[in-house]
Write an enzyme that holds these catalytic residues in place. Structure first.
Site, PDB file in Angstrom:
ATOM      1  CG  ASP A 247      -0.349  -0.120   2.516  1.00  0.00           C
ATOM      2  OD1 ASP A 247       0.893  -0.208   2.586  1.00  0.00           O
ATOM      3  OD2 ASP A 247      -1.086  -0.110   3.527  1.00  0.00           O
ATOM      4  CB  SER A 248       4.589   1.721  -0.079  1.00  0.00           C
ATOM      5  OG  SER A 248       4.827   0.545  -0.828  1.00  0.00           O
TER       6      SER A 248
ATOM      7  CG  ASP B 228       0.338  -4.090   2.043  1.00  0.00           C
ATOM      8  OD1 ASP B 228       0.454  -4.996   2.885  1.00  0.00           O
ATOM      9  OD2 ASP B 228       1.206  -3.212   1.858  1.00  0.00           O
TER      10      ASP B 228
ATOM     11  CE  LYS C 220       3.105  -6.084   3.791  1.00  0.00           C
ATOM     12  NZ  LYS C 220       2.639  -4.919   4.579  1.00  0.00           N
TER      13      LYS C 220
ATOM     14  CD  GLU D  62       0.160  -1.647   7.993  1.00  0.00           C
ATOM     15  OE1 GLU D  62      -0.243  -0.870   8.890  1.00  0.00           O
ATOM     16  OE2 GLU D  62       0.738  -1.245   6.968  1.00  0.00           O
TER      17      GLU D  62
ATOM     18  CD  GLU E 185       7.560  -0.437   7.770  1.00  0.00           C
ATOM     19  OE1 GLU E 185       6.605  -1.144   7.391  1.00  0.00           O
ATOM     20  OE2 GLU E 185       7.766   0.716   7.347  1.00  0.00           O
TER      21      GLU E 185
HETATM   22  O1  KIV Z   1       3.563  -1.127   1.644  1.00  0.00           O
HETATM   23  C1  KIV Z   1       4.747  -1.499   1.696  1.00  0.00           C
HETATM   24  O2  KIV Z   1       5.568  -1.228   0.807  1.00  0.00           O
HETATM   25  C2  KIV Z   1       5.161  -2.292   2.849  1.00  0.00           C
HETATM   26  C3  KIV Z   1       6.627  -2.541   3.025  1.00  0.00           C
HETATM   27  C4  KIV Z   1       7.301  -1.325   3.474  1.00  0.00           C
HETATM   28  C5  KIV Z   1       6.874  -3.701   3.914  1.00  0.00           C
HETATM   29  O3  KIV Z   1       4.345  -2.696   3.621  1.00  0.00           O
END
Ligand code: KIV
Length: 285
Positions: free
Chosen positions: A65-66, A104, A134, A136, A203
């Protein structure tokens, strides 16, 4: 001469990376940990980047989600939507033949109730054809994780600095430096393993704690800013190739300086167009 040696060396590195596993599955990652083979993971949000990474022999692509920061320019990861994540993930899946794709679950798509979490995970799997999701958090999202796993969808956990909670933390500094938070993180990691998560991202936590977590669970722990005692590493690709240049955390190793290389290429192009030098006779029909 130097360039051709470099190309040959790169080819060898790429074929070594690809030799052992024809296709990376969640089971391959657990086997890698058991065999003490480190896991490589990088982010991608589009077809072209995914193709380059897969061809280079990356084990896992994270459609993080980055994308909210890197692709859309938001300050946090919170605004990205499930539809946008599915768009990025399906572009990535079309670019790969071998690596595992993890996507994510975006903020707001799984926190409110486990049924919604499952619906979001199913949409990602069905519409993007990715291989796993994934999310959190630890015990706060336990019921959602259970429900997603019960549906046969592999889940990667994410503990430590969890950017979707940035407004609760108030800062992006290292997490779990205090004993109480470190204990909770360890408990959460053990719980994620017990529930059946196939891997855990850690992280920005102290390296000693990350090593202890990796030694305490049988599933791979993949670190970002978590030191070298874990089972694999992940970075945001745009950061490690230097396309972004304002973001300079200590854990980031830059392998290229694409911000400057691309700026040079663009200024050369602009000046060639302005001067009439481009296109030349060989570049036209
Ligand atoms: O969204 C992302 O890129 C991440 C990584 C920083 C692990 O969750």
């Amino acid at each position: 001469m130097i360039f051709s040696t470099f190309v040959v060396l790169n080819e060898i590195l790429m074929s070594t990376a690809k030799k052992q596993y024809k296709r990376i599955t969640v089971k391959s990652l657990v086997d890698m940990k058991a065999n003490k083979e480190k896991i490589s993971m990088l982010t991608a949000y589009d077809f072209t980047m995914a193709r380059i990474l897969d061809n280079a022999g990356i084990d896992v692509i994270l459609v993080g989600d980055s994308a909210s920061n890197v692709m859309a320019g938001h300050e946090t990861t919170l605004p990205i939507t499930l539809d946008q994540m599915i768009y990025h993930a399906s572009s990535v899946v079309r670019g790969i033949d071998r690596c595992l794709v993890v996507v994510d679950l975006p903020f707001g798509s799984y926190q409110s109730d486990p049924k919604e979490a499952l619906r979001s995970a199913i949409r990602i799997m069905k519409e993007s054809r990715a291989h796993s999701i994934k999310l959190e958090g630890g015990k706060e999202v336990k019921e959602s994780i259970k429900r997603i796993l019960n549906a046969g969808i592999p889940v990667m956990g994410h503990l430590g600095l969890t950017p979707q909670s940035i407004y609760k933390f108030g800062t992006y500094t290292v997490r779990a430096k205090e004993e109480e938070e470190a204990e909770k993180l360890m408990e959460d990691a053990l719980m994620l393993e017990r529930l059946g998560c196939f891997a855990i991202v850690l992280e920005k936590v102290p390296a000693d704690l990350a090593r202890k977590v990796a030694e305490s669970v049988s599933v791979p722990v993949i670190g970002i800013g978590a030191g070298n005692g874990v089972d694999g590493q992940v970075l945001v690709t745009h950061d490690m190739v230097g396309m972004t240049h304002e973001f300079n955390p200590r854990f980031l190793r830059r392998y290229l300086d694409l911000y400057h290389d691309m700026t040079n290429a663009f200024t050369s192009y602009i000046s060639d167009v302005k001067s009439g030098d481009f296109p030349n006779e060989n570049e036209q029909y």
